[in-house]
Design an enzyme around this catalytic site. Structure first.
Site, PDB file in Angstrom:
ATOM      1  N   GLU A 106       0.776  -1.044  -0.212  1.00 50.49           N
ATOM      2  CA  GLU A 106      -0.117   0.049   0.337  1.00 50.49           C
ATOM      3  C   GLU A 106       1.017   1.542   0.086  1.00 50.49           C
ATOM      4  O   GLU A 106       2.272   1.177   0.490  1.00 50.49           O
ATOM      5  CB  GLU A 106      -0.468   0.062   1.506  1.00 50.49           C
ATOM      6  CG  GLU A 106      -1.751  -1.064   1.430  1.00 50.49           C
ATOM      7  CD  GLU A 106      -1.122  -2.271   1.649  1.00 50.49           C
ATOM      8  OE1 GLU A 106      -1.888  -3.838   2.260  1.00 50.49           O
ATOM      9  OE2 GLU A 106      -0.350  -2.513   2.664  1.00 50.49           O
ATOM     10  N   TYR A 118       7.362   2.491  -8.249  1.00 52.80           N
ATOM     11  CA  TYR A 118       6.426   1.042  -7.862  1.00 52.80           C
ATOM     12  C   TYR A 118       5.765   0.803  -9.362  1.00 52.80           C
ATOM     13  O   TYR A 118       6.110  -0.690 -10.029  1.00 52.80           O
ATOM     14  CB  TYR A 118       5.261   1.095  -7.206  1.00 52.80           C
ATOM     15  CG  TYR A 118       6.740   1.156  -5.577  1.00 52.80           C
ATOM     16  CD1 TYR A 118       7.273   0.218  -5.474  1.00 52.80           C
ATOM     17  CD2 TYR A 118       5.579   2.517  -5.426  1.00 52.80           C
ATOM     18  CE1 TYR A 118       7.614   0.781  -4.180  1.00 52.80           C
ATOM     19  CE2 TYR A 118       5.448   2.040  -3.448  1.00 52.80           C
ATOM     20  CZ  TYR A 118       6.424   1.180  -3.289  1.00 52.80           C
ATOM     21  OH  TYR A 118       7.814   2.240  -1.281  1.00 52.80           O
TER      22      TYR A 118
END
Length: 159
Positions: A106, A118
């Site tokens: 998260e 990411y």
């Protein structure tokens, strides 16, 4: 410029340094108990340069063939030098070699640099956890910072 060289296992002797970095990096840092629990329950690594200087850390919870990044942090004085990128590459390789097939995490919706990092590693946006993170925001009425909540982007990648 500091260059990441390798991951090493985090151990109890690292906790004072990790806590110090955590408090420097976050408005709502993990507690010592949180890191102690992570040491007992997951894979935890310290990012090091060639001389063994600690640059950051990552805490990963594992379940079967899945690995979940709970906390990835580069010490503020080493940020914006590519340490997170090199450490994440090393972590993905280590997890894949260990038989993990899925990596989850998260990230705060406001943390666009991390989201972009990411995504560059093949992570997909899978959803949103509403009001997941504690944060501070300016209250116009009181003229003060007040505690609030921020959404998290759920992300995953196949290893």
């Amino acid at each position: 410029m500091t260059v990441f060289s390798y991951l090493r296992a985090m151990h109890e002797g690292d906790l004072n340094w990790v806590l110090d970095v955590e408090q420097q990096a976050y408005d709502f840092p993990w507690s010592k108990k949180g890191f102690e629990n992570s040491l007992d329950q997951g894979l935890n690594y310290v990012f090091c340069d060639a001389e063994g200087t600690a640059l950051g850390y990552v805490c990963v919870l594992t379940v079967l063939d899945e690995a979940h990044i709970l906390n990835l942090c580069v010490a503020p004085k080493y940020q914006k030098q590519g340490v997170a990128r090199m450490a994440l590459h090393s972590l993905q390789s280590k997890l894949k070699e260990s038989g993990f097939t899925l990596l989850l995490l998260e990230v705060r919706v406001s943390n666009q640099p991390a989201i972009s990092l990411y995504e560059s590693f093949g992570f997909n946006r899978d959803g949103v956890r509403v009001n997941y993170y504690r944060c501070q925001e300016w209250d116009e009425v009181s003229g003060e910072l007040v505690e609030a909540k921020e959404d998290a982007v759920l992300m995953s990648c196949t290893l």
